[in-house]
Design a protein around this motif. Sequence first.
Motif, PDB file in Angstrom:
ATOM      1  N   UNK A  53       0.309 -30.314 -13.715  1.00 25.38           N
ATOM      2  CA  UNK A  53       0.542 -31.746 -13.860  1.00 25.38           C
ATOM      3  C   UNK A  53      -0.476 -32.361 -14.820  1.00 25.38           C
ATOM      4  N   UNK A  54      -1.716 -31.901 -14.740  1.00 24.99           N
ATOM      5  CA  UNK A  54      -2.751 -32.379 -15.659  1.00 24.99           C
ATOM      6  C   UNK A  54      -2.408 -32.010 -17.103  1.00 24.99           C
ATOM      7  N   UNK A  55      -2.026 -30.762 -17.332  1.00 23.86           N
ATOM      8  CA  UNK A  55      -1.668 -30.324 -18.682  1.00 23.86           C
ATOM      9  C   UNK A  55      -0.482 -31.109 -19.228  1.00 23.86           C
ATOM     10  N   UNK A  56       0.532 -31.298 -18.366  1.00 24.27           N
ATOM     11  CA  UNK A  56       1.734 -32.023 -18.780  1.00 24.27           C
ATOM     12  C   UNK A  56       1.407 -33.477 -19.100  1.00 24.27           C
ATOM     13  N   UNK A  57       0.580 -34.099 -18.258  1.00 18.97           N
ATOM     14  CA  UNK A  57       0.197 -35.494 -18.480  1.00 18.97           C
ATOM     15  C   UNK A  57      -0.578 -35.649 -19.779  1.00 18.97           C
ATOM     16  N   UNK A  58      -1.491 -34.721 -20.032  1.00 15.69           N
ATOM     17  CA  UNK A  58      -2.289 -34.775 -21.258  1.00 15.69           C
ATOM     18  C   UNK A  58      -1.416 -34.614 -22.496  1.00 15.69           C
ATOM     19  N   UNK A 102       5.998 -27.276 -11.387  1.00 16.28           N
ATOM     20  CA  UNK A 102       4.872 -28.107 -10.941  1.00 16.28           C
ATOM     21  C   UNK A 102       4.460 -27.854  -9.493  1.00 16.28           C
ATOM     22  N   UNK A 103       5.150 -26.956  -8.793  1.00 15.93           N
ATOM     23  CA  UNK A 103       4.749 -26.626  -7.423  1.00 15.93           C
ATOM     24  C   UNK A 103       4.598 -25.117  -7.273  1.00 15.93           C
TER      25      UNK A 103
END
Length: 382
Positions: free
Chosen positions: A42-47, A31-32
């Motif tokens: 982070x967007x992909x993981x959250x979705x 993520x970094x």
Amino acid sequence: MAANSTNTLEQKKTYLERVKRMVVKVGSAVITGEDGLSRQVINNLSAEISRFVNQGYEVVLVSSGAIACGRKKLGFPKRSFTLTEKQALAATGQAGLIQSYEEYFNQYGQTVAQILLTRTDLEDRHRYLLARNTILKLLHWRVIPIINENDTVAVEEIQFGDNDLLAAMVTGLIGADILICLSDIDALYDKDPREDPSARPVRIVEKIDPSVEKMAGKKPGRLGRGGMVSKLRAAKMVTSLGVPMVIAPGREPMILEKIFAGEEVGTFFLPAKKISARKFWLAYHPRPEGALILDEGAVKALVEKGKSLLPAGIKEVRGTFVRGACVECLDEKGTRVAIGLTNFSSEEIQKIKGCHSSEICQKLGLGLHDEVIHRDNLVICE
């Protein structure tokens, strides 16, 4: 022991079909990047996690990244940092880390909660159960817990290994059905792919034996503190609960869907013989406060016959501890053979060591049980 037979593939499918509650661990290198937090990842993981929650799954996210995020936020170049500097970087970066998760999960209609834990929080049985109850209540409310080590105050934990151990402990803590470790390395390889281009991924591991451990190498990850060694240790812990674990590429889009669709991604660790949640806590959480040196007969009774520890087999007591303390059981060569919770204090055991049951109450002047450690409070070590 690596495997990929029809039988193991069917086992993998069966375990995935049973999953209702999962722990997803994401490493710093996922993520970094050079520019700080990777908002796209982070967007992909959250979705993706949101889609699983909407399907009825319960998901706990264990996320690294606070130190790397803090370093970028303060504009420090990549270099070695002291322990105090790492703690300060974690404090600076944690706020931005959780803010990013909250921002993206909110877009998908999900509420998140931040939980910061140290090893000490999970060593104490009372605090362990409090943490468990809190997380389970959040899941009941359909809130996604985001857990990280409290690096700002954790001295030993900050050097431990990129949250792999924490994720394994959380898996046992909440009774999860699977642990998915999303890493910058896409799988366990038969050799270190950073050193040998001929290395090939291992898709299913039936048992973590010395041949599998040899595959791990010794290099840590790009940004995290751990590497494949710490992931294998986490896998040994989780599979001992009867729970499978997956190592998979964290930056690959739709990775969770691919895992549950049975695609050939990452490495799937099949569960081993299951131990109880209490014995799991005992084996991996509390630190021993003392040690008992056992004779050969007592070691055999514990290891081969599954018996409780009696005073007659104790030759020596080391350390000072109270009743209920966690103690190591060592053989005469000093090798740990078991760990357990004692029914007696160190002072009391000094009086009864080597004695048979009929002598105990008379020596102590108390009506205590004659088992120093009951087998239900005892875990045999490898």
